[in-house]
Design a protein around this motif. Structure first.
Motif, PDB file in Angstrom:
ATOM      1  N   GLU A 240       0.798  -1.233   0.000  1.00  0.00           N
ATOM      2  CA  GLU A 240       0.000   0.000   0.000  1.00  0.00           C
ATOM      3  C   GLU A 240       0.831   1.284   0.000  1.00  0.00           C
ATOM      4  N   SER A 241       2.110   1.213   0.357  1.00  0.00           N
ATOM      5  CA  SER A 241       2.981   2.401   0.450  1.00  0.00           C
ATOM      6  C   SER A 241       2.400   3.478   1.363  1.00  0.00           C
ATOM      7  N   ILE A 242       1.826   3.048   2.478  1.00  0.00           N
ATOM      8  CA  ILE A 242       1.290   3.979   3.481  1.00  0.00           C
ATOM      9  C   ILE A 242       2.296   4.155   4.620  1.00  0.00           C
ATOM     10  N   VAL A 243       2.866   3.038   5.088  1.00  0.00           N
ATOM     11  CA  VAL A 243       3.957   3.100   6.060  1.00  0.00           C
ATOM     12  C   VAL A 243       5.247   3.276   5.261  1.00  0.00           C
ATOM     13  N   HIS A 244       5.875   4.438   5.407  1.00  0.00           N
ATOM     14  CA  HIS A 244       7.010   4.756   4.533  1.00  0.00           C
ATOM     15  C   HIS A 244       8.319   4.160   5.020  1.00  0.00           C
ATOM     16  N   SER A 245       8.409   3.842   6.266  1.00  0.00           N
ATOM     17  CA  SER A 245       9.482   3.040   6.859  1.00  0.00           C
ATOM     18  C   SER A 245       9.306   3.030   8.365  1.00  0.00           C
ATOM     19  N   MET A 246      10.060   2.159   9.045  1.00  0.00           N
ATOM     20  CA  MET A 246       9.902   1.976  10.491  1.00  0.00           C
ATOM     21  C   MET A 246      11.265   1.829  11.159  1.00  0.00           C
ATOM     22  N   VAL A 247      11.274   2.101  12.452  1.00  0.00           N
ATOM     23  CA  VAL A 247      12.457   1.873  13.274  1.00  0.00           C
ATOM     24  C   VAL A 247      12.056   1.028  14.471  1.00  0.00           C
ATOM     25  N   GLU A 248      12.774  -0.074  14.691  1.00  0.00           N
ATOM     26  CA  GLU A 248      12.568  -0.881  15.893  1.00  0.00           C
ATOM     27  C   GLU A 248      13.670  -0.538  16.890  1.00  0.00           C
ATOM     28  N   PHE A 249      13.283  -0.315  18.155  1.00  0.00           N
ATOM     29  CA  PHE A 249      14.243   0.046  19.194  1.00  0.00           C
ATOM     30  C   PHE A 249      14.533  -1.158  20.089  1.00  0.00           C
ATOM     31  N   ILE A 250      15.554  -1.030  20.919  1.00  0.00           N
ATOM     32  CA  ILE A 250      16.000  -2.169  21.725  1.00  0.00           C
ATOM     33  C   ILE A 250      14.969  -2.606  22.756  1.00  0.00           C
ATOM     34  N   ASP A 251      13.988  -1.736  23.065  1.00  0.00           N
ATOM     35  CA  ASP A 251      12.933  -2.135  24.012  1.00  0.00           C
ATOM     36  C   ASP A 251      11.757  -2.787  23.292  1.00  0.00           C
ATOM     37  N   THR A 252      11.920  -3.096  21.993  1.00  0.00           N
ATOM     38  CA  THR A 252      10.941  -3.714  21.076  1.00  0.00           C
ATOM     39  C   THR A 252       9.878  -2.739  20.585  1.00  0.00           C
ATOM     40  N   SER A 253       9.924  -1.474  21.010  1.00  0.00           N
ATOM     41  CA  SER A 253       9.015  -0.483  20.446  1.00  0.00           C
ATOM     42  C   SER A 253       9.335  -0.281  18.964  1.00  0.00           C
ATOM     43  N   VAL A 254       8.295  -0.067  18.169  1.00  0.00           N
ATOM     44  CA  VAL A 254       8.470   0.217  16.747  1.00  0.00           C
ATOM     45  C   VAL A 254       7.794   1.551  16.439  1.00  0.00           C
ATOM     46  N   MET A 255       8.549   2.457  15.823  1.00  0.00           N
ATOM     47  CA  MET A 255       7.993   3.730  15.386  1.00  0.00           C
ATOM     48  C   MET A 255       7.934   3.746  13.870  1.00  0.00           C
TER      49      MET A 255
END
Length: 380
Positions: A240-255
Motif C-alpha cells: 500500500e505504500s502507506i507506512v514509509h518506513s519503520m524503526v525498531e528500538f531495543i525495548d521492542t518499540s516500533v515507530m
C-alpha cells in the motif's frame, strides 16, 4: 530565507520541489535551476522563479536558453555547469534531485561551499558515501533525506539515541511486478515495467522499483545516512505504500511514519526542518484504507536487492560498481536492447569481475565507475 538551487529541476522530484517552494515564497528564494534536455519546462520555471543561474545538458541547449532568458541570468552547461550552480550560485541549500551518479561531484561542490543538502539522489551516497559524509562532517553541513523511506526513518529517530536502535525497516511496494513470480518476468515489456502501482516517478526509478535495485540503493544509502551496519537494515514488502518506513528500538518499540504516497511531504520536511508546515498533500484516512499488509522480502525473487546487500557488505568500490552496472543495464532495457531479467544478470556479472578497492579516493571511484559502465555495455 533559504536561497535554494535545484539540481534536476525538470524531473519528478525537481518539479515537486518547486511546487512546494511556490507555496511558501516568503521562506524560499530559487537562485539556481539545473536541468538536462527539457528546455521548454526549464524556461517556464525560469520565468516563474527568476533564478540567477541556469544549467542545461550541453552547449547547444545553453545557447538556446540564453536567447530566451532575461539579461543577467548566467547560463552554464554540462557537469561543470552543475558544479558551478551547486558551489557558486550563492545557494545555502541545494536540492540534489538528479538521477544516477551524475549528482556526486555537484553534491561535493555544494558541501564544499557550505550549503546544506536536500538529498534525493541516493546514488551519491551509494557511489561515494564515505567521502560525502566525511566532507559534510568537516564542513558542518546537514544532509537531509528527501526519499520517502529515509525521511520516514529520519523523522522516527528525532530525539532518539543511536544506541537505542535495534534495526531499520525500509518498506517496499514491490513495484510493477510484485504479483508475478521470477519465471513470469521473462517476457515483460518496458511498458509493463513503467506502470508503477503507487507512485508517479521517472522511468529509471520506476524500473529500479520493479527490479528492487532501488531498494538496494536505499539500503546502502541508509547505511551511510544513519551509520548502521547492514545487518541492522531490513526491507519489508508493503504493497500500500502507506507506512514509509519503520524503526525498531531495543525495548521492542516500533515507530513508523505514515502518509498517503505524495513526495511533496518528505520534500517539504527536508526544506523546512526542524519546522513542520501545512502541506498540499491529502490527509491519510486509515479508516478508509482499512487494512495494511506486510510481507517478508524474498531475496531469491529479487536478486538485485541481494546483490546490493552483498556489494554493501563488501564495501569500497563494490557499491560504485553495483550502481554503475545497474544504470547502464536499465538504460539498455529502456532502449529495448536487453530483456528485463538481463538487468540483474548484467549487474551480477560485472560485480563478479571486480576486485573492490577499500576506502577509495574520488579519482578511484570515478575510474571504477567508468570501468563498470564499459563492462555493463559490452555484455550480451
Amino acid at each position: 530565507m533559504k536561497k535554494i538551487a535545484v539540481l534536476g529541476s525538470t524531473g519528478s522530484i525537481g518539479t515537486q520541489t518547486l511546487d512546494v517552494i511556490s507555496r511558501q515564497p516568503e521562506d524560499f528564494e530559487v537562485v539556481g535551476l539545473a536541468a538536462g534536455n527539457n528546455v521548454t519546462l526549464l524556461l517556464e520555471q525560469v520565468h516563474q522563479f527568476k533564478p540567477q543561474w541556469v544549467s542545461v545538458a550541453n552547449n547547444a541547449l545553453a545557447e538556446q536558453v540564453r536567447a530566451e532568458v532575461p539579461t543577467g541570468v548566467r547560463v552554464v552547461y554540462g557537469e561543470s555547469g552543475l558544479t558551478e550552480i551547486a558551489g557558486h550560485s550563492g545557494a545555502n541549500y541545494v536540492v540534489c534531485a538528479l538521477v544516477g551518479s551524475l549528482g556526486l561531484t555537484s553534491t561535493l561542490a555544494a558541501i564544499e561551499a557550505g550549503a546544506d543538502i536536500g538529498l534525493a539522489n541516493k546514488e551519491t551516497l551509494v557511489t561515494a558515501g564515505h567521502l560525502v559524509m566525511q566532507k559534510a562532517k568537516d564542513k558542518g553541513v546537514s544532509i537531509l533525506p528527501v526519499d520517502s523511506e529515509h525521511s520516514a526513518i529520519f523523522q522516527c529517530l528525532n530525539g532518539e539515541s543511536p544506541k537505542a536502535i535495534q534495526r531499520l525497516m525500509l518498506t517496499a511496494s514491490g513495484g510493477s511486478f510484485r504479483d508475478l513470480n521470477h519465471e513470469q518476468l521473462k517476457n515483460v515489456t518496458v511498458e509493463d515495467a513503467l506502470k508503477h502501482p503507487n507512485w508517479s516517478m521517472g522511468a529509471k526509478v520506476t524500473i529500479d522499483s520493479a527490479t528492487m535495485a532501488n531498494k538496494g540503493l536505499e539500503v546502502i544509502e541508509a547505511h551511510w545516512l544513519f551509520d548502521l551496519p547492514y545487518d541492522q537494515i531490513d526491507v519489508v514488502l508493503h504493497p500500500e505504500s502507506i507506512v514509509h518506513s519503520m524503526v525498531e528500538f531495543i525495548d521492542t518499540s516500533v515507530m513508523a511514519q505514515l502518509g498517503n504516497p505524495d513526495m511533496r511531504v518528505p520534500i517539504q520536511y527536508a526544506l523546512t526542518y526542524p519546522e513542520r508546515k501545512a502541506s498540499p498533500a491529502s490527509a491519510l484516512d486509515l479508516i478508509t484504507k482499512g487494512t495494511l499488509h506486510f510481507r517478508e522480502m524474498d531475496l531469491k525473487r529479487y536478486p538485485c536487492l541481494r546483490l546490493a546487500y552483498e556489494a554493501g557488505r563488501s564495501g569500497g568500490t563494490s557499491t560504485t560498481v553495483f550502481n554503475a552496472a545497474n544504470e547502464v543495464a536499465v538504460a539498455r532495457f529502456l532502449k529495448g536492447e536487453i530483456s528485463f531479467l538481463a538487468i540483474e544478470e548484467i549487474i551480477e556479472k560485472v560485480l563478479s569481475q571486480h576486485t573492490s578497492i577499500a576506502s577509495p579516493s574520488l579519482e578511484a571511484i570515478l575510474d571504477t565507475d567508468a570501468w563498470a559502465r564499459l563492462e555493463a555495455s559490452a555484455i550480451h
